[in-house]
Each structure stands twice: as structure tokens, then as C-alpha cells.
Design a protein around this motif. Structure first.
Motif, PDB file in Angstrom:
ATOM      1  N   VAL A  11     -30.644  -0.831 -16.409  1.00 56.24           N
ATOM      2  CA  VAL A  11     -31.113   0.086 -15.137  1.00 56.24           C
ATOM      3  C   VAL A  11     -29.726  -0.176 -14.045  1.00 56.24           C
ATOM      4  CG1 VAL A  11     -32.929   0.646 -14.416  1.00 56.24           C
ATOM      5  CG2 VAL A  11     -32.741   0.618 -16.281  1.00 56.24           C
ATOM      6  N   ILE A  12     -30.454  -1.495 -13.696  1.00 50.54           N
ATOM      7  CA  ILE A  12     -29.923  -1.746 -12.529  1.00 50.54           C
ATOM      8  C   ILE A  12     -28.363  -1.405 -12.156  1.00 50.54           C
ATOM      9  CG2 ILE A  12     -28.758  -4.185 -11.337  1.00 50.54           C
ATOM     10  CD1 ILE A  12     -31.328  -5.361 -12.648  1.00 50.54           C
ATOM     11  N   LYS A  13     -27.865  -1.721 -12.880  1.00 45.29           N
ATOM     12  CA  LYS A  13     -25.936  -0.440 -12.785  1.00 45.29           C
ATOM     13  C   LYS A  13     -26.120   0.541 -13.261  1.00 45.29           C
ATOM     14  CE  LYS A  13     -21.828  -1.816 -15.177  1.00 45.29           C
ATOM     15  NZ  LYS A  13     -20.887  -1.848 -15.778  1.00 45.29           N
ATOM     16  N   SER A  14     -27.025   1.755 -13.240  1.00 39.76           N
ATOM     17  CA  SER A  14     -27.191   2.688 -13.363  1.00 39.76           C
ATOM     18  C   SER A  14     -27.057   2.993 -11.640  1.00 39.76           C
ATOM     19  CB  SER A  14     -27.960   3.433 -13.995  1.00 39.76           C
ATOM     20  OG  SER A  14     -27.164   3.425 -14.924  1.00 39.76           O
ATOM     21  N   TYR A  15     -28.556   2.177 -11.361  1.00 38.95           N
ATOM     22  CA  TYR A  15     -29.360   2.966  -9.655  1.00 38.95           C
ATOM     23  C   TYR A  15     -28.980   2.284  -8.605  1.00 38.95           C
ATOM     24  CZ  TYR A  15     -31.972   5.773 -12.730  1.00 38.95           C
ATOM     25  OH  TYR A  15     -32.610   7.055 -13.158  1.00 38.95           O
ATOM     26  N   ALA A  16     -28.490   0.750  -8.656  1.00 36.96           N
ATOM     27  CA  ALA A  16     -27.729   0.043  -7.708  1.00 36.96           C
ATOM     28  C   ALA A  16     -26.823   0.236  -6.561  1.00 36.96           C
ATOM     29  CB  ALA A  16     -26.884  -1.032  -8.271  1.00 36.96           C
ATOM     30  N   GLN A  17     -26.939   0.420  -5.259  1.00 38.38           N
ATOM     31  CA  GLN A  17     -26.231   0.772  -4.406  1.00 38.38           C
ATOM     32  C   GLN A  17     -24.906  -0.102  -4.197  1.00 38.38           C
ATOM     33  OE1 GLN A  17     -26.936   4.017  -2.195  1.00 38.38           O
ATOM     34  NE2 GLN A  17     -28.481   4.053  -4.162  1.00 38.38           N
ATOM     35  N   GLU A  19     -22.695  -3.511  -5.810  1.00 38.27           N
ATOM     36  CA  GLU A  19     -22.352  -4.529  -6.911  1.00 38.27           C
ATOM     37  C   GLU A  19     -23.871  -5.655  -6.693  1.00 38.27           C
ATOM     38  OE1 GLU A  19     -20.032  -7.267  -9.467  1.00 38.27           O
ATOM     39  OE2 GLU A  19     -19.059  -5.705  -8.476  1.00 38.27           O
ATOM     40  N   GLY A  20     -24.674  -6.061  -7.357  1.00 37.99           N
ATOM     41  CA  GLY A  20     -25.667  -7.185  -6.633  1.00 37.99           C
ATOM     42  C   GLY A  20     -26.601  -6.618  -6.694  1.00 37.99           C
ATOM     43  N   ASP A  21     -26.842  -5.135  -6.348  1.00 36.09           N
ATOM     44  CA  ASP A  21     -28.398  -4.538  -5.473  1.00 36.09           C
ATOM     45  C   ASP A  21     -29.769  -4.960  -6.803  1.00 36.09           C
ATOM     46  OD1 ASP A  21     -30.375  -3.564  -3.979  1.00 36.09           O
ATOM     47  OD2 ASP A  21     -29.251  -1.348  -4.273  1.00 36.09           O
ATOM     48  N   THR A  22     -30.362  -5.649  -6.235  1.00 31.38           N
ATOM     49  CA  THR A  22     -31.804  -5.609  -7.154  1.00 31.38           C
ATOM     50  C   THR A  22     -32.670  -5.274  -6.077  1.00 31.38           C
ATOM     51  OG1 THR A  22     -32.510  -8.030  -7.346  1.00 31.38           O
ATOM     52  CG2 THR A  22     -30.255  -7.069  -8.743  1.00 31.38           C
ATOM     53  N   GLY A  23     -32.719  -5.013  -5.430  1.00 30.33           N
ATOM     54  CA  GLY A  23     -34.143  -4.486  -4.683  1.00 30.33           C
ATOM     55  C   GLY A  23     -33.626  -3.228  -3.150  1.00 30.33           C
ATOM     56  N   SER A  24     -33.108  -3.201  -3.771  1.00 25.84           N
ATOM     57  CA  SER A  24     -32.870  -1.276  -2.873  1.00 25.84           C
ATOM     58  C   SER A  24     -34.260  -0.327  -3.788  1.00 25.84           C
ATOM     59  CB  SER A  24     -31.888  -0.521  -3.206  1.00 25.84           C
ATOM     60  OG  SER A  24     -32.187  -0.466  -4.219  1.00 25.84           O
ATOM     61  N   PRO A  25     -34.775   0.413  -2.863  1.00 26.38           N
ATOM     62  CA  PRO A  25     -35.726   0.933  -3.789  1.00 26.38           C
ATOM     63  C   PRO A  25     -35.347   1.702  -4.915  1.00 26.38           C
ATOM     64  CG  PRO A  25     -36.303   1.608  -1.718  1.00 26.38           C
ATOM     65  CD  PRO A  25     -35.183   0.285  -1.687  1.00 26.38           C
ATOM     66  N   GLU A  26     -34.269   2.579  -5.193  1.00 27.67           N
ATOM     67  CA  GLU A  26     -33.913   3.176  -6.190  1.00 27.67           C
ATOM     68  C   GLU A  26     -33.776   2.612  -7.410  1.00 27.67           C
ATOM     69  OE1 GLU A  26     -32.497   3.131  -3.724  1.00 27.67           O
ATOM     70  OE2 GLU A  26     -32.344   5.190  -2.219  1.00 27.67           O
ATOM     71  N   GLN A  28     -35.220  -0.734  -7.534  1.00 25.75           N
ATOM     72  CA  GLN A  28     -36.859  -1.123  -8.313  1.00 25.75           C
ATOM     73  C   GLN A  28     -37.779  -0.127  -9.189  1.00 25.75           C
ATOM     74  OE1 GLN A  28     -38.250  -4.540  -7.771  1.00 25.75           O
ATOM     75  NE2 GLN A  28     -36.264  -4.795  -7.754  1.00 25.75           N
ATOM     76  N   VAL A  29     -37.766   1.712  -8.313  1.00 27.27           N
ATOM     77  CA  VAL A  29     -38.255   2.428  -8.565  1.00 27.27           C
ATOM     78  C   VAL A  29     -38.246   2.357  -9.957  1.00 27.27           C
ATOM     79  CG1 VAL A  29     -38.868   4.822  -8.884  1.00 27.27           C
ATOM     80  CG2 VAL A  29     -39.335   3.687  -6.654  1.00 27.27           C
ATOM     81  N   ALA A  30     -36.578   2.796 -10.845  1.00 27.67           N
ATOM     82  CA  ALA A  30     -35.321   2.576 -11.714  1.00 27.67           C
ATOM     83  C   ALA A  30     -36.765   1.706 -13.353  1.00 27.67           C
ATOM     84  CB  ALA A  30     -34.522   2.851 -11.177  1.00 27.67           C
ATOM     85  N   ILE A  31     -36.496   1.158 -12.515  1.00 26.13           N
ATOM     86  CA  ILE A  31     -37.179  -0.153 -13.353  1.00 26.13           C
ATOM     87  C   ILE A  31     -38.950  -0.118 -13.540  1.00 26.13           C
ATOM     88  CG2 ILE A  31     -37.441  -2.865 -13.918  1.00 26.13           C
ATOM     89  CD1 ILE A  31     -34.859  -3.593 -11.774  1.00 26.13           C
ATOM     90  N   LEU A  32     -39.547   0.291 -12.698  1.00 25.07           N
ATOM     91  CA  LEU A  32     -40.820   0.354 -12.984  1.00 25.07           C
ATOM     92  C   LEU A  32     -41.061   1.352 -13.542  1.00 25.07           C
ATOM     93  CD1 LEU A  32     -44.273  -0.078 -12.119  1.00 25.07           C
ATOM     94  CD2 LEU A  32     -43.645   1.360 -10.102  1.00 25.07           C
ATOM     95  N   THR A  33     -39.887   2.625 -13.026  1.00 30.70           N
ATOM     96  CA  THR A  33     -40.141   3.997 -14.738  1.00 30.70           C
ATOM     97  C   THR A  33     -39.805   3.322 -15.881  1.00 30.70           C
ATOM     98  OG1 THR A  33     -39.518   5.274 -12.696  1.00 30.70           O
ATOM     99  CG2 THR A  33     -39.270   5.653 -14.369  1.00 30.70           C
ATOM    100  N   GLU A  34     -39.326   2.518 -15.785  1.00 36.13           N
ATOM    101  CA  GLU A  34     -38.643   2.004 -17.764  1.00 36.13           C
ATOM    102  C   GLU A  34     -39.797   1.814 -18.160  1.00 36.13           C
ATOM    103  OE1 GLU A  34     -35.569   2.208 -20.874  1.00 36.13           O
ATOM    104  OE2 GLU A  34     -35.861   2.895 -18.907  1.00 36.13           O
TER     105      GLU A  34
END
Length: 70
Positions: A11-17, A19-26, A28-34
């Protein structure tokens, strides 16, 4: 029921802006949705397990006292 580490990484890889992006709103929302989807699926097949319902309620907005499970 939480998401696995592998699924979370996907999920992080799919929505990261970047590489290594884990804090962007996209991300975080994707993880919460999952997590919500996993809990919802589990709760539909195990309707009498109130801890899962409580967990699902706690993930959303704060619930008013009259709607809280005890």
C-alpha cells in the motif's frame, strides 16, 4: 484484524509520492482504508465479536457517548 507488514508495504509503495514516503496524507488514508476494509470484512463474518466492532468504531471519528459499545 490488522493488515500484514507485506500488505502495508504494498500500500505504501502504491500511494507514496516519493520513495520512502510514509507520512503523506495519501499514504496514511490508504493504510487506514485498508485497515477499515479488513475489519469490516472480519466483522461481517464474525458478527458477535464486539471487540472488532469497537475497533472499527475507534478508527473513525470520535463517537458520542450514546453510540459507544460497553
Amino acid at each position: 484484524m490488522s493488515i500484514t507488514a507485506e500488505r502495508k508495504a504494498e500500500v505504501i509503495k502504491s500511494y507514496a509520492q516519493i520513495e520512502g514516503d510514509t507520512g503523506s496524507p495519501e499514504v496514511q488514508v490508504a493504510i487506514l482504508t485498508e485497515r477499515i476494509v479488513n475489519l469490516t470484512e472480519h466483522f461481517q463474518s464474525h458478527a458477535k465479536e464486539s471487540p472488532f466492532a469497537r475497533g472499527l468504531l475507534k478508527m473513525g471519528r470520535p463517537t458520542p457517548p450514546s453510540a459507544r459499545l460497553t
